[in-house]
Design an enzyme around this catalytic site. Structure first.
Site, mmCIF file in Angstrom:
data_model
loop_
_atom_site.group_PDB
_atom_site.id
_atom_site.type_symbol
_atom_site.label_atom_id
_atom_site.label_comp_id
_atom_site.label_asym_id
_atom_site.label_seq_id
_atom_site.Cartn_x
_atom_site.Cartn_y
_atom_site.Cartn_z
ATOM 1 N N HIS A 477 -22.850 -0.278 1.904
ATOM 2 C CA HIS A 477 -22.338 0.686 3.026
ATOM 3 C C HIS A 477 -21.741 -0.293 4.217
ATOM 4 O O HIS A 477 -20.761 0.229 4.707
ATOM 5 C CB HIS A 477 -23.660 1.276 3.572
ATOM 6 C CG HIS A 477 -23.628 2.066 4.947
ATOM 7 N ND1 HIS A 477 -23.413 3.371 4.680
ATOM 8 C CD2 HIS A 477 -23.496 1.774 6.073
ATOM 9 C CE1 HIS A 477 -23.411 4.201 5.994
ATOM 10 N NE2 HIS A 477 -23.208 3.018 6.859
ATOM 11 N N GLU A 478 -22.536 -1.287 4.695
ATOM 12 C CA GLU A 478 -21.815 -2.108 5.723
ATOM 13 C C GLU A 478 -20.623 -2.715 5.262
ATOM 14 O O GLU A 478 -19.763 -2.974 6.241
ATOM 15 C CB GLU A 478 -22.958 -2.990 6.107
ATOM 16 C CG GLU A 478 -24.329 -2.787 6.756
ATOM 17 C CD GLU A 478 -24.421 -1.700 7.868
ATOM 18 O OE1 GLU A 478 -23.090 -2.014 8.493
ATOM 19 O OE2 GLU A 478 -24.889 -0.677 7.729
ATOM 20 N N HIS A 484 -13.028 -1.536 6.482
ATOM 21 C CA HIS A 484 -12.507 -0.564 7.360
ATOM 22 C C HIS A 484 -11.537 -1.378 8.480
ATOM 23 O O HIS A 484 -10.438 -1.166 8.645
ATOM 24 C CB HIS A 484 -13.423 0.496 7.996
ATOM 25 C CG HIS A 484 -12.633 1.504 8.634
ATOM 26 N ND1 HIS A 484 -13.399 2.766 9.230
ATOM 27 C CD2 HIS A 484 -11.347 2.065 8.721
ATOM 28 C CE1 HIS A 484 -12.347 3.582 9.582
ATOM 29 N NE2 HIS A 484 -11.171 3.204 9.323
#
Length: 660
Positions: A477-478, A484
């Site tokens: 997730h991180e 991104h």
């Protein structure tokens, strides 16, 4: 084949599998970097380069120097923005202004919560307050606003701007508007409220992470080993949600969430000030102000949360009764401190194997190798381990990764602060230290720098850090946030990477959770070394709606009884540990909205082949690359034609069982 069956097959036939896998006896450099202790080079002559390579930050006093330099440059850029003719140069100057302040403020924002040295934390906190005050004043600077308004009011000039420049100009104007630039005689009051909120935000954020303590004699002696000792007291700095001992979880829950009167007053005043500010600048509530410019648009669109909550509770109880035998006998006794632990157990049960069998295959190094392989196949990107220079990192456990594209070269840097230590927040977080942007002055691209912060257990003498399925999902997730930031190539820093609408910012990170649970991805790297989310979203919306005629604790109690399905525990104040109220005020629903979008992107692009390079390139080109430079719903609806508000609502219902 399901993920659990595939992993069971790998464990059962590990000798054959190890023989077939390439490079099975050695770790790649990135895997080795996380499965072994770092070997720091002792060079007494090596120059201290400062935190993150910022030369001023060799000592705490350097923050004052960095702040002074940033503010001096700010004055020059404000003068330039107010005097240059309206056009693209105006927007460029605004972005340089934002970049100069953010490079100091964002770095300080991280250091104030993560640095082990109190002197560094204190210096960073002062910098955050000083620059934050300047930013609020700039957002109400009439002359500065006028220079931007002159540009946007001239249709001929606007027509000459490229889409990204126009959007960034509109976003800067939006910042002026929500700050009350139009208030004239009430502007001073708006500035005063902004400054007061800076203090209250900081006070609540710090207070929400402060441990509570209790006399040793108040808890059974055999449980002392689970808590940090402080003289005749034990210190409780978290909920111990992973503990299999229900008494440890109950003690931690009751003590850690015990109400703090000063912090309660801080929260009540913070919510009052947010409401006053929102009304002052023309909004119905702070929620309406916060959601303007997001995919959700208005708080009214959150009414569907109440239906989700009922479904979530039904699904959770169903799974507990029919999938885990021990739960059916104690269902009537399920308490708030049980829910996070049992949710974790259910997540682990997807593997349907004893943890002692699968954990050795999920070492931190193996998972990092898996991420490296995944990014290489999807985007042509590699994670390269680098030795930090003297003074560059704040703790010897921090690893530095260079993100390198096969043809574009170096994309940026990720600092991995993964291991637990005293005084470090028990939260998994992504911090932007420096945003990417195209530097007109040099012609170069300013490389993004981010930090990923987890709280993983340290490796032992005999084994590396071994992850649970939940820990692995959090890591993925991180890392989604980090990529991104790395893969975006925006012209302007103001919209780089995760600097986009809050309810879109979580899409890349949640999408990575799908990769973390796909057997085709796991089988690429698993090798032996040798929710209560919806309830939080509703509570957040109510706190930031119209004022309630009751305390925040009464509101919590009512919502918990009505929607969470678990009893409120007297003399606890969970809301005082809800630090997301600061950074995600009125926007905590973003996790739900983003999960719905991520689910649909997964189904359209990756469910057939999670390692498809063409789809990886498409996802980067059409979503990741833009940061906040495009409207989120335009990206969602335009590039993925099946994704609309209707399918968003449908999809949120579908993902709820998977979010347990």
């Amino acid at each position: 084949m399901s993920a659990c069956r595939r992993l069971f097959y790998l464990v059962k036939h590990r000798s054959l599998w190890i023989h077939l896998r390439r490079n099975v006896t050695t770790w790649s450099p990135v895997g080795a970097a996380f499965n072994t202790k770092p070997h720091r080079r002792l060079d007494l002559l090596e120059k201290n380069v400062g935190l993150f390579g910022v030369p001023e930050l060799t000592c705490p006093a350097g923050f004052q120097l960095a702040t002074k330099t940033a503010l001096k440059n700010t004055e020059k850029l404000v003068e330039k923005a107010c005097s240059c003719p309206p056009g693209a140069e105006t927007v460029e100057t605004f972005d340089q202004l934002s970049d100069g302040l953010c490079k100091v403020a964002d770095l300080a924002d991280f250091v104030k919560v993560a640095h082990p040295d109190p002197a560094f934390r204190e210096a960073a906190e002062k910098t955050c307050m000083e620059i934050g005050t300047v930013v609020e004043k700039l957002n109400t600077n009439v002359e500065l606003c006028k220079s931007l308004k002159n540009l946007l009011d001239d249709p001929d000039i606007v027509a000459q701007l490229d889409p990204d420049t126009r959007r960034v100009a509109e976003l800067f104007m939006f910042d002026f508007e929500i700050s009350g630039i139009h208030l004239d005689d009430k502007l001073v009051k708006a500035v005063s409220l902004h400054v007061k909120l800076l203090d209250l935000n900081n006070e609540f954020l710090i207070g929400s992470h402060v441990p509570n303590r209790i006399a040793k004699s108040a808890i059974p002696e055999h449980l002392h080993i689970h808590f940090l000792k402080e003289g005749s007291f034990v210190q409780v700095g978290g909920l111990h949600a992973d503990s299999p001992d229900d008494l440890v979880r109950e003690i931690a829950y009751r003590i850690y969430l015990y109400p703090n009167a000063d912090l309660m007053n801080c929260l009540e005043e913070l919510l009052r000030c947010r409401y006053k500010l929102a009304k002052l600048v023309g909004y119905e509530s702070f929620g309406h102000r916060a959601l303007k410019g997001t995919m959700a648009k208005t708080p009214g669109s959150h009414l569907f949360f109440f239906f989700f909550l009922k479904k979530l509770r039904i699904v959770f109880l169903f799974v507990c009764v029919f999938h885990t035998p021990m739960f059916s006998t104690c269902l009537q006794e399920l308490m708030p401190w049980d829910h996070p632990y049992l949710s974790g157990v259910l997540r682990a049960e997807r593997f349907n194997i004893e943890p002692s069998l699968y954990s050795p295959y999920l070492s931190l190094g193996a998972c990092m190798e898996g991420l490296n392989n995944l990014f290489s196949q999807l985007y042509g990107v590699s994670l390269m381990s680098e030795h930090p220079s003297a003074g560059e990192v704040w703790n010897e456990d921090v690893r530095k990764l260079a993100v390198v594209h096969e043809s574009e070269g170096l994309l940026g840097y990720i600092y991995c602060d993964f291991f637990h230590r005293p005084d470090k927040p028990h939260q998994d977080c992504h911090f932007t230290i420096r945003g990417g942007r195209r530097c007109q002055e040099s012609g170069q691209y300013q490389l993004p720098v981010v930090v990923l912060m987890l709280s993983l257990p340290h490796p032992t003498k005999s084994a590396p850090t071994l992850l649970t399925p939940g820990m692995m999902e959090n890591l993925f997730h991180e890392m989604g946030h980090a990529m991104h930031s790395m893969l975006g190539r925006t012209r302007y820093q103001h919209v780089t990477g995760t600097r986009c609408a809050t309810d879109f910012a979580e899409v890349p990170s949640i999408l990575m959770e799908y990769f973390a649970t796909d057997y085709r991805v796991i089988s690429q790297f698993a090798r032996h070394y040798q929710t209560g989310q919806i309830f939080y979203a509703v509570l957040d919306q109510i706190y930031h709606g119209k004022p309630q005629n009751c305390s925040t604790t009464e509101t919590l109690k009512n919502m918990q009884q009505k929607f969470y399905g678990l009893p409120y525990t007297p003399n606890t104040a969970w809301q005082l540990r809800f630090s997301h109220l600061i950074g995600y005020g009125a926007k905590y629903y973003s996790y739900l909205m983003s999960r719905a979008v991520a689910s649909m992107v997964w189904k359209q692009c990756f469910v057939q082949d999670p390692l498809n390079r063409d789809m990886g390139e498409r996802y980067r080109r059409e979503m990741l690359a833009h940061g906040g430079a495009k409207e989120p719903m335009l990206m969602v609806e335009g590039e993925y034609s099946d994704l609309s508000h209707c399918t968003l609502l449908k999809n949120i219902f579908l993902f709820i069982p998977n979010s347990l």
